[in-house]
Motif scaffolding. Structure first.
Motif, short mmCIF file in Angstrom:
data_model
loop_
_atom_site.label_atom_id
_atom_site.label_comp_id
_atom_site.label_asym_id
_atom_site.label_seq_id
_atom_site.Cartn_x
_atom_site.Cartn_y
_atom_site.Cartn_z
N TYR A 196 14.02 36.14 74.49
CA TYR A 196 14.90 36.18 75.81
C TYR A 196 15.64 37.33 76.18
CZ TYR A 196 19.32 36.13 73.89
OH TYR A 196 20.60 36.36 73.21
N LYS A 197 15.78 38.38 75.32
CA LYS A 197 16.68 39.39 75.32
C LYS A 197 16.06 40.24 76.61
CE LYS A 197 19.27 39.40 71.57
NZ LYS A 197 19.34 38.37 70.77
N ASN A 201 15.64 42.13 68.08
CA ASN A 201 15.19 41.87 69.23
C ASN A 201 15.85 42.65 70.31
OD1 ASN A 201 13.38 40.16 68.11
ND2 ASN A 201 14.82 38.40 68.31
N THR A 210 22.71 30.36 68.65
CA THR A 210 23.63 31.24 69.30
C THR A 210 24.24 31.98 67.97
OG1 THR A 210 24.31 29.51 70.83
CG2 THR A 210 26.11 31.11 70.26
N SER A 211 24.49 33.42 68.39
CA SER A 211 25.15 34.21 67.64
C SER A 211 26.34 34.98 68.24
CB SER A 211 24.16 35.19 67.26
OG SER A 211 24.50 36.40 66.23
N SER A 212 26.11 35.99 69.11
CA SER A 212 27.25 36.65 69.69
C SER A 212 27.59 35.69 71.05
CB SER A 212 26.79 37.83 70.27
OG SER A 212 25.91 37.72 71.24
N GLY A 213 26.92 34.91 71.30
CA GLY A 213 27.31 34.02 72.56
C GLY A 213 26.96 34.45 73.70
N GLY A 214 26.02 35.65 73.81
CA GLY A 214 25.67 36.36 75.15
C GLY A 214 24.88 35.23 75.79
N PHE A 215 23.71 34.56 75.30
CA PHE A 215 22.83 33.70 75.88
C PHE A 215 23.45 32.63 76.52
CE2 PHE A 215 18.24 32.05 75.54
CZ PHE A 215 18.15 32.09 77.03
N SER A 252 18.35 37.02 63.01
CA SER A 252 18.73 37.26 64.54
C SER A 252 20.10 36.61 64.86
CB SER A 252 17.61 36.79 65.64
OG SER A 252 16.75 37.72 65.33
N ILE A 253 20.63 35.55 63.97
CA ILE A 253 22.00 34.99 64.39
C ILE A 253 22.81 35.33 63.15
CG2 ILE A 253 20.90 33.57 65.95
CD1 ILE A 253 20.70 31.16 64.09
N GLU A 306 10.44 32.25 65.39
CA GLU A 306 11.11 32.90 64.17
C GLU A 306 12.26 31.89 63.70
OE1 GLU A 306 13.40 36.59 66.61
OE2 GLU A 306 14.62 35.65 64.99
N SER A 353 14.99 31.13 65.97
CA SER A 353 14.86 29.98 66.99
C SER A 353 14.47 28.52 66.27
CB SER A 353 13.69 30.50 67.43
OG SER A 353 13.85 31.77 68.23
N THR A 383 14.27 31.03 70.98
CA THR A 383 14.68 32.27 71.61
C THR A 383 13.75 33.55 71.37
OG1 THR A 383 16.14 32.34 69.75
CG2 THR A 383 17.26 31.95 71.96
N GLY A 384 12.82 33.29 70.43
CA GLY A 384 11.96 34.36 69.88
C GLY A 384 10.71 33.87 69.40
C1 PLP Z 1 19.72 37.44 69.95
C2 PLP Z 1 19.05 36.22 69.48
C3 PLP Z 1 19.86 35.11 69.40
C4 PLP Z 1 21.61 35.06 69.60
O1 PLP Z 1 21.79 35.16 70.79
P1 PLP Z 1 23.35 35.49 71.41
O2 PLP Z 1 23.32 35.94 72.67
O3 PLP Z 1 23.59 36.68 70.41
O4 PLP Z 1 24.05 34.27 70.98
C5 PLP Z 1 19.41 34.02 69.12
N1 PLP Z 1 18.04 34.16 68.69
C6 PLP Z 1 17.29 35.22 68.95
C7 PLP Z 1 15.69 35.19 68.72
C8 PLP Z 1 18.07 36.39 68.98
O5 PLP Z 1 17.18 37.39 69.27
#
Ligand code: PLP
Length: 355
Positions: free
Chosen positions: A52-53, A79, A178-183, A243-244, A290, A293, A320-321
């Motif tokens: 999704y990036k 990603n 969710t990781s950084s919370g951007g999405f 990725s998270i 992945e 995801s 997400t990926g």
């Molecule tokens: C970047 C990423 C996330 C986390 O998204 P954030 O915006 O950092 O919360 C989750 N899944 C995948 C595959 C990513 O590349």
């Protein structure tokens, strides 16, 4: 995603950015039993660089390129790096990717194909985020990290697509790794845009999933605080979901606000849960995702066990990926069998009767 052009901060760019968004939303009955709800899969792995990036890069990179003649860059070896480098390449703009010194060679191969300048940085990679933003203000380079506003506006198109696919209904819930919370911030931005336009009365509940090896958002949610506290080194561990697991998520406060605002929650899952969910995604749904995801399915299972989502709820899982980038790292324990050519007809004929 450019069908939502009037709601985005730039005009439709040229090139690869046009291929971002428009991912399929698949009703996936095979996953209902394990998830404990009516499952819809928004397959974000079907993007030019497999995550999704690209929704964010498709806005942020052209936006930065139009604003200045300098380079673009990012701090990532996953990603985000691949996506930023691809979109810069599409606009023939110099791209700098700051990676940790100990980067696995398969990651270099994935990022390197777009020919960015890859700089291996020794020292505290986690601290680079703030350094890089500072460099961004001093040097002719736009560092596009996870919470760049232009990136987040690109992410909101995922929510628009989901709501449009369900219209005139709305899904009950969305489950997001969710990781950084951007999405999550982008999804929430999309919800508020639709609410402001009078197009959304009751938003889907937003559920976030973290890895239990690094889950500052789950801890903050459980403690009822507005902002996550950064985790210390001894509070974080290794995970297959690389990725998270950001221990100090820059958009953490916004992600938590989105959860509270929509009546959702945050859950953590283990690597064992993730492995099982990754396999279920493939075996019961046909999706190659992945590990990060796969947390969307593992999280849905956890949430339905807790009663947060019910068997009649329409729930959108967001892998997400793609899992395609991860191949070659498995344990190769895939079961096979041998058959002599002459014995093949009999073996194949028995396939359906044996089961
Ligand atoms: C970047 C990423 C996330 C986390 O998204 P954030 O915006 O950092 O919360 C989750 N899944 C995948 C595959 C990513 O590349």
């Amino acid at each position: 995603m450019w069908r939502y052009e009037p709601l985005l901060p730039i005009d439709r760019p040229k090139g690869i950015a046009r291929a971002a968004g428009g991912t399929p939303l698949v009703r996936s009955e095979g996953l209902d039993a394990v998830a404990g709800c009516q499952v819809y899969v928004k397959d974000e792995g079907e993007h030019p660089t497999g995550s999704y990036k690209d929704r964010g890069s498709a806005v942020a990179v052209p936006h930065a390129v139009a604003a200045s003649g300098g380079a673009v860059g990012t701090v990532s070896y996953g990603n985000m790096a691949m996506s930023t480098a691809a979109h810069a390449a599409g606009l023939d703009r110099e791209c700098v990717v700051l990676v940790p010194d100990e980067i696995p060679s398969v990651r270099l191969e994935l990022i390197g194909q777009y020919d960015p300048t890859i700089v291996r940085v020794d020292g505290d990679y986690g601290a680079l985020y703030d350094d890089a933003l500072e460099l961004s203000t001093e040097l002719p380079i736009s560092i596009l990290v996870s919470d760049a506003p232009s990136r987040i506006s690109g992410y909101k198109t995922a929510l628009f697509e989901i709501c449009e696919a369900f219209a005139p209904d709305v899904p009950d819930a969305i489950v997001l790794p969710t990781s950084s919370g951007g999405f999550a911030s982008g999804i929430w931005r999309g919800i508020r845009d639709l609410e402001a336009a009078g197009s959304l009365d009751e938003p889907p509940r937003l559920y976030l999933v973290q890895t239990d090896t690094s889950d500052p958002l789950t801890r903050a949610f459980d403690a009822g605080v507005a902002d996550p506290a950064p985790l210390t080194d001894d509070e974080i561990g290794e995970t297959i979901a690389h990725s998270i697991g950001n221990p100090d998520p820059p958009s953490g406060g916004r992600a938590l606000a989105a959860v509270r605002d929509t009546g959702g929650s945050v859950v953590s899952v283990s690597d064992d849960d993730i492995r099982a969910a990754q396999r279920q995604f493939a075996v019961d749904g046909g999706f190659c995702v992945e590990p990060a995801s796969a947390t969307s399915l593992a999280g849905a299972t956890r949430l339905s066990e807790r009663g947060a989502i019910g068997s009649d709820d329409d729930v959108v899982l967001v892998p997400t990926g793609t899992g395609f980038k991860e191949l070659g790292t498995g344990d190769a324990s895939i079961a096979t069998e041998r058959a002599n050519r002459a014995a093949l007809p009999e073996r194949l004929a028995s396939l359906l009767t044996d089961t």
